[in-house]
Write an enzyme that holds these catalytic residues in place. Sequence first.
Site, mmCIF file in Angstrom:
data_model
loop_
_atom_site.group_PDB
_atom_site.id
_atom_site.type_symbol
_atom_site.label_atom_id
_atom_site.label_comp_id
_atom_site.label_asym_id
_atom_site.label_seq_id
_atom_site.Cartn_x
_atom_site.Cartn_y
_atom_site.Cartn_z
ATOM 1 N N SER A 68 -9.082 -6.299 2.236
ATOM 2 C CA SER A 68 -7.921 -5.600 1.136
ATOM 3 C C SER A 68 -7.163 -6.789 0.418
ATOM 4 O O SER A 68 -7.314 -7.907 0.568
ATOM 5 C CB SER A 68 -6.837 -4.736 2.010
ATOM 6 O OG SER A 68 -5.889 -5.617 2.638
ATOM 7 N N SER A 72 -3.966 -7.132 0.069
ATOM 8 C CA SER A 72 -2.514 -7.140 0.372
ATOM 9 C C SER A 72 -1.955 -8.367 0.329
ATOM 10 O O SER A 72 -0.764 -8.815 0.191
ATOM 11 C CB SER A 72 -2.158 -6.605 1.647
ATOM 12 O OG SER A 72 -2.825 -7.573 2.808
ATOM 13 N N LYS A 82 -0.997 -11.294 7.314
ATOM 14 C CA LYS A 82 0.066 -11.184 6.590
ATOM 15 C C LYS A 82 0.975 -12.704 6.710
ATOM 16 O O LYS A 82 0.537 -13.573 7.379
ATOM 17 C CB LYS A 82 1.149 -10.159 6.991
ATOM 18 C CG LYS A 82 0.531 -8.867 7.133
ATOM 19 C CD LYS A 82 0.161 -8.259 5.659
ATOM 20 C CE LYS A 82 -0.418 -6.961 5.870
ATOM 21 N NZ LYS A 82 -0.800 -6.238 4.687
ATOM 22 N N SER A 86 1.240 -3.613 -0.173
ATOM 23 C CA SER A 86 0.905 -4.304 1.123
ATOM 24 C C SER A 86 1.683 -3.449 2.282
ATOM 25 O O SER A 86 2.929 -3.094 2.146
ATOM 26 C CB SER A 86 1.672 -5.912 1.578
ATOM 27 O OG SER A 86 1.544 -6.221 2.930
#
Length: 206
Positions: free
Chosen positions: A40, A42, A97, A164
């Site tokens: 993704s 994010s 993250k 995100s």
Amino acid sequence: METDTLKRGRLRENVEAILIAIIIALFIRTFVVQAFKIPSGSMKQTLLIGDHILVNKFIYGVKIPYLNTVLLPFKDPQRGDIVVFKFPLDPKKDFIKRVVGLPGDVVEVREKAVYVNRKRVDQDFVVFSDPRSIPGNVRPRDNLGPITVPQDGLFVMGDNRDESFDSRFWGFVDINKVRGKAFLIYWSWESFFNNFRWRRLGQLIE
């Protein structure tokens, strides 16, 4: 001509070599380094869709599978580390993250700006795609808290802040669920055999 004994001996050697290689590979994957693919956007622009990365699995301590037990803890996660962890809402999935808040930190988001322990944190790698600021009582993306990170917890966010799904929405990451720290991009393409990103190969992740 080879005797049956010699043939069996060579077969046994080959089987033993294959088994040893499998054991070493499993050991490395479980305790040392593991490869992941970014699915993704994010973490744009730090990590792009199609980046293939390596994750250091022993830097935060050697974890015993299925027991949530940590042996030989070398160091704790630090603010700014990019970590792979088991997604709290679905442990079968891995998320990646950046660490923003550590245990005991007070984290607040005001008009998209992040504050840690009442100090504004400005970071060059953060990007925004939506100029709007959404009220916190509607959605916590742009306004949240202040909240205190619990012991054994981490507050994490994606670098692509407006795109995100992170701690602002689902809470904290258990430190024991952190699988490792991302450190290297070893391959990168947009899709299979399309748009190779040669300049990203071998790039350290910061």
